[in-house]
Design an enzyme around this catalytic site. Sequence first.
Site: not given
Length: 314
Positions: A134-135, A138, A205
């Site tokens: 997930h990071e 980003h 998100e």
Amino acid sequence: MNHLKTFALLAALTALFMGVGYMIGGATGMLIALVFAGGLNLFSYWNADKIVLRMYRAQPVDEQHPNAVVRAYVADVAQMARDAGLPRPVVAIIPNDQPNAFATGRNPANAAVCATTGLLDMLTRDEIRGVMAHELAHVKNRDTLTMTVTATVAGAIAALANFGLFFGGDDDRERPGGILGTLALMILAPLAAGLVQMAISRGREYEADRIGAEIAGDPEALASALQKIDDSARRIVNPTAERNPASGQLFIINPLAGRGADNLFSTHPATGNRVKALMELGVGMGLALRRPTFVAAGVSTSVPSTPSRSGPWG
């Protein structure tokens, strides 16, 4: 499109900063605020990531770390970054009991991903992979610049508003709106900055969840991790985030839940909605829902059920 969104967001925060300056010191205050905001935006572009890493006492780690869990964490991030076509980011750990994680950096070539010791202690390896994917999403989407810079500028707006009573002339009549206007400013300016952050962060998100699940290849593991992190964040306080609430948007789960902070303008979507979207993504990817059902924020779905293990810090 991301560059346009970043420009629009920074323009909105700069305008808000100028408004704070006007309310405190009139036209002169607005001009000073404009100059200060321009300098702050430039400084934040180059240094905001370093400020955040130092604030949270992030410690870079590599494959030579004595702890096996940390070595696996570093290796998994390197492998997933390679698979996603990204430069290898700096990998760090944050000495904090609350399980959480964030990414920062002005571009993929200067990115860092961070996990707390609480996260490495609590989650399984698959769940840690899901969170760090997930990071990395980003980083891939270049969200890290926007989130880091806006956290810095929003924090400055809140600080300037809170000190509003101590700026300007001795005579309240010299301040537009007088003392009542200044008091209203102290309350409304931080909320307005939060609204600007929220306008973009929630959508980012969901997108990072989707791309992160694809990078890790396991939406269920990320869904399970989100539920565990959300539950623990309500019980374990993150003191640094409490002192710097504008930085809360950087994390995968709102770190301010531990002390009942005002989350009316939360930059994070409801965890239950994120879990539901991930499970639907898993079905779309052809993955069987093979694990027990749990309920999160009124959403019943299937997530990984794994035994707890002793982590590297206990």
